[in-house]
Design a protein around this motif. Sequence first.
Motif, PDB file in Angstrom:
ATOM      1  N   ALA A   5     -59.616 -77.086 -39.119  1.00  0.00           N
ATOM      2  CA  ALA A   5     -59.596 -78.262 -38.252  1.00  0.00           C
ATOM      3  C   ALA A   5     -60.511 -79.312 -38.861  1.00  0.00           C
ATOM      4  O   ALA A   5     -61.319 -79.006 -39.730  1.00  0.00           O
ATOM      5  CB  ALA A   5     -60.090 -77.858 -36.864  1.00  0.00           C
ATOM      6  N   PRO A   6     -60.421 -80.553 -38.401  1.00  0.00           N
ATOM      7  CA  PRO A   6     -61.284 -81.610 -38.946  1.00  0.00           C
ATOM      8  C   PRO A   6     -62.769 -81.272 -38.868  1.00  0.00           C
ATOM      9  O   PRO A   6     -63.536 -81.671 -39.713  1.00  0.00           O
ATOM     10  CB  PRO A   6     -60.953 -82.821 -38.069  1.00  0.00           C
ATOM     11  N   SER A   7     -63.176 -80.502 -37.856  1.00  0.00           N
ATOM     12  CA  SER A   7     -64.596 -80.197 -37.701  1.00  0.00           C
ATOM     13  C   SER A   7     -64.932 -78.754 -38.054  1.00  0.00           C
ATOM     14  O   SER A   7     -66.006 -78.279 -37.744  1.00  0.00           O
ATOM     15  CB  SER A   7     -65.029 -80.498 -36.266  1.00  0.00           C
ATOM     16  N   GLY A   8     -64.017 -78.010 -38.661  1.00  0.00           N
ATOM     17  CA  GLY A   8     -64.304 -76.629 -39.025  1.00  0.00           C
ATOM     18  C   GLY A   8     -63.078 -75.766 -38.846  1.00  0.00           C
ATOM     19  O   GLY A   8     -61.959 -76.253 -38.844  1.00  0.00           O
ATOM     20  N   CYS A   9     -63.278 -74.471 -38.666  1.00  0.00           N
ATOM     21  CA  CYS A   9     -62.165 -73.532 -38.514  1.00  0.00           C
ATOM     22  C   CYS A   9     -61.831 -73.321 -37.049  1.00  0.00           C
ATOM     23  O   CYS A   9     -62.719 -73.255 -36.203  1.00  0.00           O
ATOM     24  CB  CYS A   9     -62.526 -72.193 -39.140  1.00  0.00           C
ATOM     25  N   ASN A  10     -60.546 -73.212 -36.753  1.00  0.00           N
ATOM     26  CA  ASN A  10     -60.096 -72.918 -35.398  1.00  0.00           C
ATOM     27  C   ASN A  10     -60.208 -71.429 -35.125  1.00  0.00           C
ATOM     28  O   ASN A  10     -60.280 -70.622 -36.039  1.00  0.00           O
ATOM     29  CB  ASN A  10     -58.635 -73.331 -35.237  1.00  0.00           C
ATOM     30  N   ASN A  11     -60.158 -71.049 -33.844  1.00  0.00           N
ATOM     31  CA  ASN A  11     -60.110 -69.639 -33.492  1.00  0.00           C
ATOM     32  C   ASN A  11     -58.666 -69.255 -33.199  1.00  0.00           C
ATOM     33  O   ASN A  11     -57.780 -70.105 -33.150  1.00  0.00           O
ATOM     34  CB  ASN A  11     -61.044 -69.348 -32.305  1.00  0.00           C
ATOM     35  N   ALA A  12     -58.409 -67.971 -33.008  1.00  0.00           N
ATOM     36  CA  ALA A  12     -57.041 -67.490 -32.814  1.00  0.00           C
ATOM     37  C   ALA A  12     -56.395 -68.108 -31.572  1.00  0.00           C
ATOM     38  O   ALA A  12     -55.208 -68.401 -31.568  1.00  0.00           O
ATOM     39  CB  ALA A  12     -57.028 -65.976 -32.723  1.00  0.00           C
ATOM     40  N   CYS A  13     -57.157 -68.313 -30.516  1.00  0.00           N
ATOM     41  CA  CYS A  13     -56.614 -68.925 -29.298  1.00  0.00           C
ATOM     42  C   CYS A  13     -56.104 -70.327 -29.588  1.00  0.00           C
ATOM     43  O   CYS A  13     -54.987 -70.690 -29.204  1.00  0.00           O
ATOM     44  CB  CYS A  13     -57.679 -68.963 -28.207  1.00  0.00           C
ATOM     45  N   THR A  14     -56.883 -71.112 -30.274  1.00  0.00           N
ATOM     46  CA  THR A  14     -56.505 -72.486 -30.594  1.00  0.00           C
ATOM     47  C   THR A  14     -55.262 -72.533 -31.476  1.00  0.00           C
ATOM     48  O   THR A  14     -54.400 -73.391 -31.307  1.00  0.00           O
ATOM     49  CB  THR A  14     -57.661 -73.200 -31.316  1.00  0.00           C
ATOM     50  N   VAL A  15     -55.177 -71.609 -32.413  1.00  0.00           N
ATOM     51  CA  VAL A  15     -54.060 -71.608 -33.363  1.00  0.00           C
ATOM     52  C   VAL A  15     -52.782 -71.048 -32.755  1.00  0.00           C
ATOM     53  O   VAL A  15     -51.728 -71.669 -32.821  1.00  0.00           O
ATOM     54  CB  VAL A  15     -54.432 -70.800 -34.633  1.00  0.00           C
ATOM     55  N   PHE A  16     -52.866 -69.848 -32.149  1.00  0.00           N
ATOM     56  CA  PHE A  16     -51.660 -69.171 -31.676  1.00  0.00           C
ATOM     57  C   PHE A  16     -51.300 -69.476 -30.226  1.00  0.00           C
ATOM     58  O   PHE A  16     -50.170 -69.285 -29.813  1.00  0.00           O
ATOM     59  CB  PHE A  16     -51.803 -67.658 -31.863  1.00  0.00           C
ATOM     60  N   LYS A  17     -52.274 -69.905 -29.418  1.00  0.00           N
ATOM     61  CA  LYS A  17     -52.048 -70.241 -28.012  1.00  0.00           C
ATOM     62  C   LYS A  17     -51.329 -69.120 -27.263  1.00  0.00           C
ATOM     63  O   LYS A  17     -50.385 -69.363 -26.508  1.00  0.00           O
ATOM     64  CB  LYS A  17     -51.283 -71.559 -27.892  1.00  0.00           C
ATOM     65  N   GLU A  18     -51.783 -67.880 -27.469  1.00  0.00           N
ATOM     66  CA  GLU A  18     -51.207 -66.722 -26.795  1.00  0.00           C
ATOM     67  C   GLU A  18     -52.239 -66.115 -25.859  1.00  0.00           C
ATOM     68  O   GLU A  18     -53.438 -66.122 -26.141  1.00  0.00           O
ATOM     69  CB  GLU A  18     -50.767 -65.675 -27.812  1.00  0.00           C
ATOM     70  N   ASP A  19     -51.755 -65.566 -24.727  1.00  0.00           N
ATOM     71  CA  ASP A  19     -52.647 -64.978 -23.733  1.00  0.00           C
ATOM     72  C   ASP A  19     -53.614 -63.962 -24.329  1.00  0.00           C
ATOM     73  O   ASP A  19     -54.796 -63.956 -23.993  1.00  0.00           O
ATOM     74  CB  ASP A  19     -51.845 -64.297 -22.624  1.00  0.00           C
ATOM     75  N   ARG A  20     -53.145 -63.105 -25.238  1.00  0.00           N
ATOM     76  CA  ARG A  20     -54.012 -62.049 -25.780  1.00  0.00           C
ATOM     77  C   ARG A  20     -55.174 -62.597 -26.599  1.00  0.00           C
ATOM     78  O   ARG A  20     -56.208 -61.965 -26.709  1.00  0.00           O
ATOM     79  CB  ARG A  20     -53.208 -61.053 -26.609  1.00  0.00           C
ATOM     80  N   TYR A  21     -55.020 -63.764 -27.182  1.00  0.00           N
ATOM     81  CA  TYR A  21     -56.104 -64.372 -27.947  1.00  0.00           C
ATOM     82  C   TYR A  21     -56.996 -65.251 -27.074  1.00  0.00           C
ATOM     83  O   TYR A  21     -58.157 -65.468 -27.397  1.00  0.00           O
ATOM     84  CB  TYR A  21     -55.555 -65.211 -29.103  1.00  0.00           C
ATOM     85  N   CYS A  22     -56.443 -65.769 -25.982  1.00  0.00           N
ATOM     86  CA  CYS A  22     -57.188 -66.692 -25.117  1.00  0.00           C
ATOM     87  C   CYS A  22     -57.765 -66.013 -23.875  1.00  0.00           C
ATOM     88  O   CYS A  22     -58.514 -66.633 -23.129  1.00  0.00           O
ATOM     89  CB  CYS A  22     -56.275 -67.829 -24.680  1.00  0.00           C
ATOM     90  N   CYS A  23     -57.390 -64.749 -23.640  1.00  0.00           N
ATOM     91  CA  CYS A  23     -57.822 -64.021 -22.432  1.00  0.00           C
ATOM     92  C   CYS A  23     -57.387 -64.769 -21.181  1.00  0.00           C
ATOM     93  O   CYS A  23     -58.160 -64.940 -20.237  1.00  0.00           O
ATOM     94  CB  CYS A  23     -59.325 -63.775 -22.443  1.00  0.00           C
ATOM     95  N   THR A  24     -56.157 -65.240 -21.181  1.00  0.00           N
ATOM     96  CA  THR A  24     -55.595 -65.970 -20.047  1.00  0.00           C
ATOM     97  C   THR A  24     -54.271 -65.336 -19.649  1.00  0.00           C
ATOM     98  O   THR A  24     -53.772 -64.435 -20.321  1.00  0.00           O
ATOM     99  CB  THR A  24     -55.346 -67.448 -20.419  1.00  0.00           C
ATOM    100  N   GLY A  25     -53.688 -65.807 -18.564  1.00  0.00           N
ATOM    101  CA  GLY A  25     -52.373 -65.334 -18.128  1.00  0.00           C
ATOM    102  C   GLY A  25     -52.295 -63.834 -18.017  1.00  0.00           C
ATOM    103  O   GLY A  25     -53.106 -63.213 -17.335  1.00  0.00           O
ATOM    104  N   SER A  26     -51.351 -63.220 -18.722  1.00  0.00           N
ATOM    105  CA  SER A  26     -51.131 -61.777 -18.639  1.00  0.00           C
ATOM    106  C   SER A  26     -52.308 -60.966 -19.162  1.00  0.00           C
ATOM    107  O   SER A  26     -52.455 -59.797 -18.829  1.00  0.00           O
ATOM    108  CB  SER A  26     -49.859 -61.394 -19.414  1.00  0.00           C
ATOM    109  N   ALA A  27     -53.179 -61.569 -19.961  1.00  0.00           N
ATOM    110  CA  ALA A  27     -54.326 -60.845 -20.514  1.00  0.00           C
ATOM    111  C   ALA A  27     -55.650 -61.214 -19.831  1.00  0.00           C
ATOM    112  O   ALA A  27     -56.708 -60.804 -20.267  1.00  0.00           O
ATOM    113  CB  ALA A  27     -54.438 -61.127 -22.008  1.00  0.00           C
ATOM    114  N   ALA A  28     -55.580 -61.960 -18.741  1.00  0.00           N
ATOM    115  CA  ALA A  28     -56.799 -62.449 -18.082  1.00  0.00           C
ATOM    116  C   ALA A  28     -57.724 -61.312 -17.641  1.00  0.00           C
ATOM    117  O   ALA A  28     -58.938 -61.415 -17.776  1.00  0.00           O
ATOM    118  CB  ALA A  28     -56.443 -63.330 -16.896  1.00  0.00           C
TER     119      ALA A  28
END
Length: 73
Positions: A5-28
């Motif tokens: 990213a312009p300010s450094g490296c993204n994390n898996a949540c930012t890149v893939f936008k999936e519940d398992r990486y963001c701990c949201t929705g089905s993985a909350a």
Amino acid sequence: ARVVAPSGCNNACTVFKEDRYCCTGSAANNCGPTDYSRFFKGQCSDAYSYPKDDATSTYTCPGGTNYQVIFCP
């Protein structure tokens, strides 16, 4: 996958936008480490590596804490 990213490296949540990486929705309520967070944790064991990482990796400051971060060239 490494996405810079312009300010450094993204994390898996930012890149893939999936519940398992963001701990949201089905993985909350059932969010655990992923291959990406395990790799990061292996490199820096006391770092918080995913949204619901263990409490030993969580650092907080008391209310009213005032600090300044200065980056030197």
